[in-house]
Design an enzyme around this catalytic site. Structure first.
Site, PDB file in Angstrom:
ATOM      1  N   ASP A   3      25.613  97.336 113.464  1.00  0.00           N
ATOM      2  CA  ASP A   3      26.874  97.853 112.941  1.00  0.00           C
ATOM      3  C   ASP A   3      27.972  97.487 113.943  1.00  0.00           C
ATOM      4  O   ASP A   3      27.976  97.965 115.076  1.00  0.00           O
ATOM      5  CB  ASP A   3      26.765  99.373 112.772  1.00  0.00           C
ATOM      6  CG  ASP A   3      27.983  99.976 112.103  1.00  0.00           C
ATOM      7  OD1 ASP A   3      29.048  99.339 112.106  1.00  0.00           O
ATOM      8  OD2 ASP A   3      27.877 101.111 111.594  1.00  0.00           O
ATOM      9  N   HIS A   4      28.911  96.645 113.510  1.00  0.00           N
ATOM     10  CA  HIS A   4      29.938  96.154 114.427  1.00  0.00           C
ATOM     11  C   HIS A   4      30.916  97.248 114.840  1.00  0.00           C
ATOM     12  O   HIS A   4      31.740  97.041 115.752  1.00  0.00           O
ATOM     13  CB  HIS A   4      30.706  94.991 113.779  1.00  0.00           C
ATOM     14  CG  HIS A   4      30.943  93.845 114.704  1.00  0.00           C
ATOM     15  ND1 HIS A   4      31.407  94.007 115.989  1.00  0.00           N
ATOM     16  CD2 HIS A   4      30.769  92.501 114.534  1.00  0.00           C
ATOM     17  CE1 HIS A   4      31.523  92.825 116.570  1.00  0.00           C
ATOM     18  NE2 HIS A   4      31.138  91.894 115.720  1.00  0.00           N
ATOM     19  N   ARG A   5      30.839  98.412 114.207  1.00  0.00           N
ATOM     20  CA  ARG A   5      31.716  99.506 114.617  1.00  0.00           C
ATOM     21  C   ARG A   5      31.248 100.159 115.905  1.00  0.00           C
ATOM     22  O   ARG A   5      32.051 100.734 116.642  1.00  0.00           O
ATOM     23  CB  ARG A   5      31.789 100.564 113.499  1.00  0.00           C
ATOM     24  CG  ARG A   5      32.412 100.084 112.208  1.00  0.00           C
ATOM     25  CD  ARG A   5      32.289 101.133 111.118  1.00  0.00           C
ATOM     26  NE  ARG A   5      30.884 101.419 110.797  1.00  0.00           N
ATOM     27  CZ  ARG A   5      30.501 102.311 109.876  1.00  0.00           C
ATOM     28  NH1 ARG A   5      31.413 103.007 109.210  1.00  0.00           N
ATOM     29  NH2 ARG A   5      29.220 102.505 109.634  1.00  0.00           N
TER      30      ARG A   5
END
Length: 493
Positions: free
Chosen positions: A463-465
């Protein structure tokens, strides 16, 4: 005096709102004991045997095998007390609704938070049903009508009680003039159990009395209603000006294009585990901005280390999956950002101290992800044993909801299917997943020379968050280093 108690589908926990009847374990007329399993149901997470909190004679069953029931719908009725000792289910095996027996016996409601006693008016119920379901309070008694009194109006029967159970099959009872009704007439019993189906039909102006269901004994399913709405869409499109539309089809119910020349199609309902997997994967793709990176690793030394462990004897054989799991927990200790989830409402990243490691397991009933609790505290032998136990339970369909939820990171060994690489979909709401391909001999440059080595491809989706590429790359590189040089793990043991 005998009592006829109604046992309703209890709350199965984990936010589940419905279950499908897989197999009845009792027949009408059978004598059951307190806490005896009476039906096997399948939820979106697992198959569960549901115990009955009453002891007595089964007088009715509600729902055929394959029928979906919402939580709180009647499952069966049991006659308890003195009269139940000599009571039978009848020569025809036909169940008896509680409404039919209410004139001669008191009735009680066993659903929701209502509780009922299991053996007569003074005995306590077992209290041993399922999550959120108790049997400790006294039952509500039905008031008898003395001669000369006017009976109060009976409350409307629930939707699930509109059908009698005959040998475990639903039989809908409609008045003789059911087909002669005109639009606007009072609703009569129709072969529908799910309130969602009724609401969908009502919102779109569809008369369920005019439909024939595709479920058991003509039961109308949601797929039937959606198909009817799609079939009616073309006729509304070509309607003349001024002609009123009878109902509106939602935009998301458009039927897929059927290839020219196709004479028949098969529709498979997305329900049970398959439906739950579809919903979770769709939510993952919708909510999580995922990215994938991968690397090839020389697993020759890892395989040699495993062979040496197993040759030493004195315990169970260590699995490759257990070694990879141990590597994952060590990597998560170095990169804790990836052992987390995102609270979208609060706009916060939630990091977890412990690692509850999920692993993908393919079964005849679909893909499930059992969870190894506190995997970071386990050694290779303990991980091997727990993987074996959960895998066997997954294949048998006996995993509990607790064993299928609460994961913080997932390990996906798709190499067992003979493939090298993949771009895994994150198991929502987790933040990352490591995919492992098959380990096979390949040409590899080793110590400056070309050699045949055991090579594996590792895929990592994150998850790039919760992190950027540097963190994800660092995690994957550490995992690959441990695969190539297992001695690296000694620094964290």
């Amino acid at each position: 005096m005998a009592q006829v108690l109604e046992f309703k589908l209890p709350d199965l926990g984990e936010g589940l709102t419905e279950a499908e009847i897989v197999r009845w374990l009792v027949e009408v007329g059978d004598v059951v004991a307190v806490d005896q399993p009476v039906v096997e149901v399948e939820t979106a997470k697992a198959m569960v045997e549901v115990p009955c909190p009453y002891g007595g004679v089964v007088t009715a069953r509600f729902g055929a095998e394959g029928t979906e029931l919402p939580v709180g719908a009647p499952l069966l009725t049991v006659a308890v007390g003195e009269a139940s000792e000599g009571r039978t289910g009848g020569g025809t095996g036909e169940g008896t609704d509680t409404a039919d027996t209410a004139d001669t016996a008191d009735t009680a409601d066993a659903g929701g938070s209502g509780a009922a006693r299991g053996q007569g008016p003074d005995a306590e119920g077992s209290g041993n049903v399922l999550v959120g379901y108790g049997t400790s309070e006294a039952p509500a008694r039905r008031r008898r009508v003395r001669q000369g009194e006017t009976a109060p109006a009976a409350p409307p029967a629930p939707a699930a009680s509109a059908a009698r159970a005959v040998n475990g099959r639903l039989r809908t009872e409609e008045p003789a003039d059911a087909h002669a009704r005109t639009p606007g007439a009072a609703d009569g019993p129709v072969p529908v159990i799910s309130p969602l189906v009724r609401r969908l039909a009502r919102q779109n102006g569809l008369d369920l009395r005019e439909m024939t269901g595709s479920g058991p004994d003509g039961l109308i399913l949601r797929a039937d209603v959606e198909y009817a709405l799609r079939a009616a869409a073309p006729s509304r499109t070509g309607a003349t000006d001024g002609a009123p539309e009878t109902r509106r089809v939602p935009a998301d119910t458009t039927a897929p294009a059927v290839p020219t020349g196709t004479t028949a199609v098969t529709r498979v309902p997305l329900k049970g585990i398959r439906g739950a997997v579809a919903d979770k994967l769709s939510r993952s793709r919708t909510e999580i901005p995922d990215a994938t990176c991968w690397v090839d690793a020389d697993a020759t030394e890892l395989m040699r280390a495993r062979a040496a462990m197993n040759a030493a004897g004195g315990g169970p054989k260590i699995s490759v999956l257990a070694l990879l799991a141990r590597i994952c927990t060590a990597a998560l200790a170095r990169f804790p950002e990836l052992n987390s989830s995102v609270d979208t409402g609060a706009r916060e990243i939630v990091r977890y101290e412990g690692v509850h490691l999920g692993f993908a397991a393919q079964t005849d009933r679909g893909l499930v992800v059992p969870v190894v609790r506190d995997a970071h505290t386990r050694d290779a032998e303990s991980l091997t044993a727990e993987f074996a136990r959960l895998t066997e339970a997954a294949r048998a369909g006996t995993l509990t909801p607790a064993e299928l939820t609460g994961g913080t990171f997932t390990l996906n060994n798709y190499g067992v299917f003979g493939v090298d690489g993949s771009t895994p979909i994150i198991n929502h709401p987790e933040a990352a997943m490591l995919g492992v391909g098959r380990i096979i001999p390949r040409p590899w440059v080793h110590e400056g020379e070309l050699a045949v080595r055991q090579v594996v491809q590792l895929s990592f989706t994150f998850d790039h968050r919760v992190c950027d590429g540097g963190t994800a790359g660092g995690f994957l590189r550490y995992v690959a280093d441990c695969v190539e040089q297992p001695a690296v793990l000694l620094r964290t043991l």
